[in-house]
Design an enzyme around this catalytic site. Structure first.
Site, PDB file in Angstrom:
ATOM      1  N   HIS A  31      30.466  44.597  60.297  1.00 39.19           N
ATOM      2  CA  HIS A  31      30.290  44.456  61.747  1.00 39.19           C
ATOM      3  C   HIS A  31      30.416  45.833  62.375  1.00 39.19           C
ATOM      4  O   HIS A  31      30.782  46.810  61.711  1.00 39.19           O
ATOM      5  CB  HIS A  31      31.309  43.482  62.348  1.00 39.19           C
ATOM      6  CG  HIS A  31      32.737  43.911  62.175  1.00 39.19           C
ATOM      7  ND1 HIS A  31      33.305  44.964  62.867  1.00 39.19           N
ATOM      8  CD2 HIS A  31      33.725  43.433  61.369  1.00 39.19           C
ATOM      9  CE1 HIS A  31      34.568  45.113  62.515  1.00 39.19           C
ATOM     10  NE2 HIS A  31      34.852  44.204  61.591  1.00 39.19           N
ATOM     11  N   ASP A  33      43.024  31.066  47.195  1.00 32.67           N
ATOM     12  CA  ASP A  33      43.897  31.709  46.205  1.00 32.67           C
ATOM     13  C   ASP A  33      45.318  31.809  46.758  1.00 32.67           C
ATOM     14  O   ASP A  33      45.560  32.467  47.777  1.00 32.67           O
ATOM     15  CB  ASP A  33      43.357  33.100  45.873  1.00 32.67           C
ATOM     16  CG  ASP A  33      43.930  33.651  44.582  1.00 32.67           C
ATOM     17  OD1 ASP A  33      45.166  33.698  44.460  1.00 32.67           O
ATOM     18  OD2 ASP A  33      43.133  34.031  43.697  1.00 32.67           O
ATOM     19  N   SER A  78      37.943  43.315  56.880  1.00 34.41           N
ATOM     20  CA  SER A  78      36.514  43.291  57.206  1.00 34.41           C
ATOM     21  C   SER A  78      35.732  44.193  56.256  1.00 34.41           C
ATOM     22  O   SER A  78      36.076  45.359  56.077  1.00 34.41           O
ATOM     23  CB  SER A  78      36.286  43.762  58.642  1.00 34.41           C
ATOM     24  OG  SER A  78      36.858  42.873  59.556  1.00 34.41           O
TER      25      SER A  78
END
Length: 418
Positions: A241, A368, A383
């Site tokens: 992003h 997990d 990110s």
């Protein structure tokens, strides 16, 4: 007689509506108009009815095998070498009748190094960002706002002053002070369009200098994750992003910048309604991975200074198209502590159909237990963490769902590569 004809016409219309609403036609309209796949990749198109692709296939499985790609009646070869693209219009048949064409692009298979390493991002903008404005107190006791009067808006990017390229906020302050109360011309980038703004500085009796009444931003720093490196071409992609101005949401234009090694010092675990965060540290003289050349809606890009190596995948991985992504099990590579890059299990809850570049391609869920115990799920700083499925790179983590930090959004790797 007329009544009978009307009844027949109505019956015909009813049959037409029934046909249009029938499941086969609904599924036909939902088939994509365009599919992008890589060499030797097979993509199954969701369909429960007996549609079939062209005569060489009897199902709705698109194959990019050599035999299919070399069918000269269907496919044409464009470009050469690693830039070669194979393009064709593949007909879809239903009960022996050709009823639709799917535009298919077959791309050369790419091998990249998956990321997962935490990075410090240091970015200096091209020009300065208008983050706000403020009144100026004049000698006569009045307050003025030159920026507002001139028509400057939050998010504007000032690139030049009187035709001179603007490098940073300090330079703008010096040029304003030199101009004193004489009008100056600002070159401004607004919504990707260039505009000229004339503005007259005012003397601030408290600051004892000339000002425009602007709050400005010319740099930013933070942490994120590398998605992949193309060592052959000395390129990388990260974040998934854009880096934006926190006050205006403007995508920061790149002047100069680097991505450098970063140390994770602490973790703030994510909770419902409160996003978590990786707390890291780096210095401007920390060992650097590469330079920053582009900051876009789909990630951060630049040149690497040397090969980037992932010890979990030293030979690299192949890239898979969005059409091959399946809902279900996958993994992410990320760094959240001093143990370096680790691979964690996730579940792809939803893989959206996207024919054009768009964010929020997938909704994912961390399954997990090791990662859940450390971070509570997806946290800020992750990110760009690459997502693998069946050993291939399919996407990158982009955002956390604040209402449920165990879940988040991800981007198809296709969109980071276009």
């Amino acid at each position: 007689m007329k009544l009978k004809n009307k009844l027949i016409a109505l019956a015909g219309a009813g049959l037409l509506l029934t046909a249009l609403r029938s499941a086969p036609l609904v599924e036909l309209f939902e088939l994509p108009d365009r599919v992008v796949i890589y060499e030797n990749e097979e993509v199954g198109l969701k369909c429960s009815f007996p549609f079939s692709l062209y005569e060489n296939q009897n199902s709705l499985v698109l194959s990019a095998s050599a035999d299919i790609a070399n069918d000269s009646e269907i496919f044409k070869h464009l470009g050469e070498g690693e830039n070669e693209i194979i393009r064709g219009n593949v007909p879809v048949s239903f009960l022996g009748m050709e009823i639709k064409n799917i535009e298919v692009y077959i791309l050369p298979q790419k091998n990249v190094t998956p990321g997962g390493m935490c990075i410090g991002v240091s970015l200096f903008t091209n020009g300065v960002i208008v983050a706000g404005n403020s009144d100026i107190s004049c000698q006569d006791g009045k307050k003025v706002n030159p920026a507002m009067q001139a028509g400057l808006f939050d998010g504007d990017i000032i690139t030049k002053v009187n035709g001179q390229q603007l490098l940073n906020a300090r330079q703008l302050g010096q040029l304003v002070e030199e101009s004193k109360d004489k009008p100056i011309k600002l070159s401004v980038l607004r919504n990707n369009k260039s505009v000229e703004v004339n503005i007259t500085p005012a003397y601030d009796v408290y600051e004892k200098k000339y000002r425009l009444g602007l709050w400005l931003r010319d740099s930013t720093a933070g942490i994120g994750t590398i998605t992949y490196a193309d060592n052959e071409n000395k390129k990388y992609a990260a974040l998934g992003h854009a880096i934006t101005d926190p006050d205006t949401g403007t995508i920061l234009p790149v002047g100069t910048g680097e991505i450098v090694e970063c140390t994770i010092n602490d973790i703030v675990k994510g909770k419902k309604g409160i996003p978590g965060e990786l707390k890291g540290s780096f210095r401007l003289n920390s060992p650097a991975y590469g330079s920053i050349s582009a900051n876009t809606e789909f990630g951060l890009y630049g040149d690497t200074y040397s090969d980037i190596i992932n010890e979990l995948y030293p030979q690299g991985v192949q890239v898979a198209s969005r059409n091959s992504v399946k809902e279900g099990k996958a993994t992410i590579l990320t760094t959240v502590d001093g143990q370096g890059i680790q691979e964690y299990e996730i579940n792809i809850i939803k893989a959206n159909k996207q024919d054009v570049r768009a964010s929020k391609s997938m909704i994912i869920e961390v399954t997990d237990q090791r990662l859940l115990e450390k971070t509570g799920g997806i946290v800020q700083g992750m990110s760009g963490s690459p997502i693998l499925q069946n050993g291939k790179l399919i996407g990158a983590v982009t955002h956390v769902l604040i209402s449920d930090p165990q879940k988040g959004y991800a981007l198809y790797i296709d969109w980071m590569q276009e």
